[in-house]
Design an enzyme around this catalytic site. Sequence first.
Site, PDB file in Angstrom:
ATOM      1  N   GLN A 127      42.274  43.810  41.693  1.00  0.00           N
ATOM      2  CA  GLN A 127      41.945  44.339  40.369  1.00  0.00           C
ATOM      3  C   GLN A 127      42.524  43.450  39.264  1.00  0.00           C
ATOM      4  OE1 GLN A 127      39.893  46.831  39.828  1.00  0.00           O
ATOM      5  NE2 GLN A 127      40.184  47.076  37.636  1.00  0.00           N
TER       6      GLN A 127
ATOM      7  N   ASP B  56      33.814  40.763  44.623  1.00  0.00           N
ATOM      8  CA  ASP B  56      33.664  40.680  43.164  1.00  0.00           C
ATOM      9  C   ASP B  56      32.738  39.534  42.763  1.00  0.00           C
ATOM     10  OD1 ASP B  56      35.006  42.563  41.527  1.00  0.00           O
ATOM     11  OD2 ASP B  56      36.950  41.693  42.038  1.00  0.00           O
TER      12      ASP B  56
ATOM     13  N   LYS C  81      37.327  53.287  43.272  1.00  0.00           N
ATOM     14  CA  LYS C  81      36.707  52.334  44.212  1.00  0.00           C
ATOM     15  C   LYS C  81      37.089  52.695  45.650  1.00  0.00           C
ATOM     16  CE  LYS C  81      36.668  48.668  40.763  1.00  0.00           C
ATOM     17  NZ  LYS C  81      37.291  47.465  40.188  1.00  0.00           N
TER      18      LYS C  81
HETATM   19  N1  GUN Z   1      38.761  44.732  36.059  1.00  0.00           N
HETATM   20  C1  GUN Z   1      37.743  45.186  35.282  1.00  0.00           C
HETATM   21  N2  GUN Z   1      36.557  45.005  35.891  1.00  0.00           N
HETATM   22  C2  GUN Z   1      36.827  44.423  37.083  1.00  0.00           C
HETATM   23  C3  GUN Z   1      36.016  44.007  38.159  1.00  0.00           C
HETATM   24  O1  GUN Z   1      34.778  44.104  38.162  1.00  0.00           O
HETATM   25  N3  GUN Z   1      36.668  43.465  39.226  1.00  0.00           N
HETATM   26  C4  GUN Z   1      38.018  43.324  39.255  1.00  0.00           C
HETATM   27  N4  GUN Z   1      38.575  42.773  40.333  1.00  0.00           N
HETATM   28  N5  GUN Z   1      38.799  43.714  38.260  1.00  0.00           N
HETATM   29  C5  GUN Z   1      38.210  44.257  37.190  1.00  0.00           C
END
Ligand code: GUN
Length: 298
Positions: free
Chosen positions: A96, A119, A52
């Site tokens: 995350q 998110d 990311k």
């Molecule tokens: N962990 C797995 N998928 C995601 C996501 O889309 N966002 C976040 N913040 N954590 C994750």
Amino acid sequence: MAQIIDGKAAAAKILENVTKGAEELKTRGVTPGLAVVIVGEDPASQVYVASKSKKATECGFHSVQHSLPENTSEDELVSLVEDLNRDPAIHGILVQLPLPKHINSDRIIYTIAPEKDVDGFHILNVGMLGTGAIAKALVPCTPAGAMLLIEGVRGKDLSGLSAVVIGRSNIVGKPMANLLLAANATVTIAHSRTADLAAVCRNADIVVAAVGRPQMVKGEWIKPGATVIDVGINRIPAPEKGEGKTRLVGDVDYAEAEKVAGSITPVPGGVGPMTIAMLMANTLAAANRASGRDTPDL
Ligand code: GUN
């Protein structure tokens, strides 16, 4: 033979537009900024977070990563998120998940300023999506990406079509159902307690599988001509590739479903690449809104 929906190509196009959008915003003195926060050492999460941050840099964003030790307290994490909320160079904040067990994830998510919640997990964004105020919301990345793939084959108006979402998570299933509903589909949310899932699927013009169970959706469950969107990414043993080898499969039995469906996403290369592209799109949207501009269509 179904049309194979190329998520990699669709994601590349979005990222190209996001990069252009970032360049344009920079000419107005604003560089989109994304902060990604990870707590602990989980190797899979480390890989996701690194990709990311890297993608944000590639899009020309200001990209910041905070890697905190496993024993970080909830209050310390809240304090970091509050600092990022106040930081004018940061337009998107992603913490995350999953977080270590001693940290209350909901408290952290609700601390993120809703306008920086790329998110789309904050209750305000969830509420705006649920009430149809999608243009003002930040929408969770995976369902937003899946929806763009569906639009690519079915168009923006799904009037008269029936859609089944298998899975009711807050991250995928529920927001996916809301997006389909907003596009006028007739939506069923199926889950582990649904009776006769096969029959429910057989009625659906659009099937979105997001359960995390390898190849659970069988070809014979698919209505001929249906659009099949596979959100699952599961690693299974692949002895045919050699001892100890594995391969990735979705929640759909692809080989069978592909013979019946009208269009289908592969795994990998379907929904997966769209998730990260939509994260970048959300960050650009947040940066545009912070400077009083509308979000351009991608
Ligand atoms: N962990 C797995 N998928 C995601 C996501 O889309 N966002 C976040 N913040 N954590 C994750």
